[in-house]
Design an enzyme around this catalytic site. Structure first.
Site, short mmCIF file in Angstrom:
data_model
loop_
_atom_site.label_atom_id
_atom_site.label_comp_id
_atom_site.label_asym_id
_atom_site.label_seq_id
_atom_site.Cartn_x
_atom_site.Cartn_y
_atom_site.Cartn_z
N LYS A 80 -4.08 -7.79 -15.15
CA LYS A 80 -3.93 -6.35 -15.33
C LYS A 80 -2.89 -6.15 -16.43
O LYS A 80 -1.73 -6.56 -16.29
CB LYS A 80 -3.46 -5.68 -14.03
CG LYS A 80 -3.21 -4.18 -14.18
CD LYS A 80 -2.62 -3.61 -12.90
CE LYS A 80 -2.23 -2.15 -13.09
NZ LYS A 80 -1.48 -1.61 -11.94
N GLY B 7 4.87 5.33 -9.38
CA GLY B 7 5.83 5.55 -8.31
C GLY B 7 6.21 7.00 -8.05
O GLY B 7 7.04 7.28 -7.20
N ALA C 83 -1.81 4.45 -10.19
CA ALA C 83 -0.47 5.04 -10.36
C ALA C 83 -0.43 6.52 -9.99
O ALA C 83 -1.28 7.31 -10.40
CB ALA C 83 0.06 4.85 -11.77
N GLY C 84 0.57 6.87 -9.21
CA GLY C 84 0.83 8.26 -8.87
C GLY C 84 0.17 8.75 -7.59
O GLY C 84 0.51 9.83 -7.09
N ASN D 284 0.47 1.65 -4.22
CA ASN D 284 1.62 0.83 -3.86
C ASN D 284 2.69 1.68 -3.17
O ASN D 284 2.88 1.61 -1.96
CB ASN D 284 2.19 0.14 -5.09
CG ASN D 284 3.30 -0.84 -4.77
OD1 ASN D 284 3.88 -1.45 -5.65
ND2 ASN D 284 3.63 -1.06 -3.49
N THR D 285 3.37 2.53 -3.94
CA THR D 285 4.51 3.28 -3.41
C THR D 285 4.16 4.11 -2.18
O THR D 285 4.93 4.15 -1.22
CB THR D 285 5.09 4.19 -4.50
OG1 THR D 285 5.53 3.38 -5.60
CG2 THR D 285 6.27 5.00 -3.97
#
Length: 260
Positions: free
Chosen positions: A98, A159, A185-186, A207-208
């Site tokens: 990635k 994040g 992301a986000g 993730n976050t």
């Protein structure tokens, strides 16, 4: 049954890709990964402990049969990203990579020029390239033309948990790109993931939203369900939106039959 996700020639029943950062421990990561049902996890090559020490995150993922998608997080330009990719192939024995290039440490936004350059080089080197990028339809089509395995446009800054702030552009990318599109992301809530799938995303990367939740294991389970629901809704075919009301039980027909 939902159609499988196909990435770089491999089939997966889960369309949720998880990140490995911000977890309290390798054990916490393993538990959340298991609850999520994810079959792919991305990890920064700089975090890989080649000595397989106490805090190694690779071993628990491999125990679960999860495919590793190493990333070049921390790379500031194409040269550093290519170096990190070659290092990951040597350390982990995979040609999946990635590409992440974000020179600005405050916002961690991907550099489009350096990302394109890195992807072009790595495709030539035989890597299966997953390109993390801005939600730019033109850039995504250019990356597709290079031969990347998937494009991974951001929904919001890494994040931030702000959700799908780039929604108008994601819609265009999903409409125009022929390679898999992974919303990355986000994503801040299971509903963001479900919405991504309802629009036609091939997968989502989270993730976050899981790692920073009060209960990461329960949140991982919630994302699993949301991804399945969103994809099922997409495959079922959502009803078209209209500007005017449309009665579900027309009174005219009822009255006409009742007065006969």
């Amino acid at each position: 049954m939902s159609t499988p996700l196909v990435l770089a020639g491999q089939e997966f029943s889960s369309r949720l890709i998880i990140g490995t950062g911000k977890f309290a421990s390798a054990e916490a990561l393993r538990a959340a990964a298991q609850a999520s049902g994810a079959q792919i996890a991305t990890l920064a090559i700089k975090r890989v402990d080649t000595r397989f020490g106490r805090d190694d995150i690779v071993a628990p993922l491999k125990e679960l049969g999860i495919t590793l998608m190493p990333n070049t997080s921390g790379a500031r330009d194409a040269r550093e990203a290519v170096f990190a990719a070659k290092l990951s192939r040597e350390a982990l024995g995979t040609d999946w990579i990635k590409v992440e290039v974000h020179p600005d440490q405050k916002y961690l936004l991907p550099d489009p020029v350096e990302t394109y350059k890195a992807c072009a080089e790595l495709v030539k080197e035989g890597f299966k390239v997953f390109a993390y990028c801005m939600a730019d339809p033109c850039l995504c089509k250019a990356l597709e033309a290079l031969g990347v395995a998937a494009v991974m446009p951001l929904g919001a800054p890494i994040g931030s948990a702000k959700g799908l702030e780039t929604l108008p552009f994601l819609k265009i990318i999903l409409k125009e790109c022929q390679v898999p599109v992974v919303v990355d992301a986000g994503i801040g809530s299971p509903s963001d993931a479900a919405k991504s799938f309802e629009l036609g995303a091939s997968a989502v990367m989270v993730n976050t939203a899981i790692a920073a939740a009060r209960d990461p294991i329960a949140m991982a389970g919630a994302f699993k369900l949301a991804c399945e629901a969103g994809r099922s809704a997409y495959e079922a075919g959502l009803a078209a939106t209209v500007e005017t009301a449309s009665a579900t039980s027309p009174m005219e027909q009822f009255l006409s039959e009742a007065m006969k």
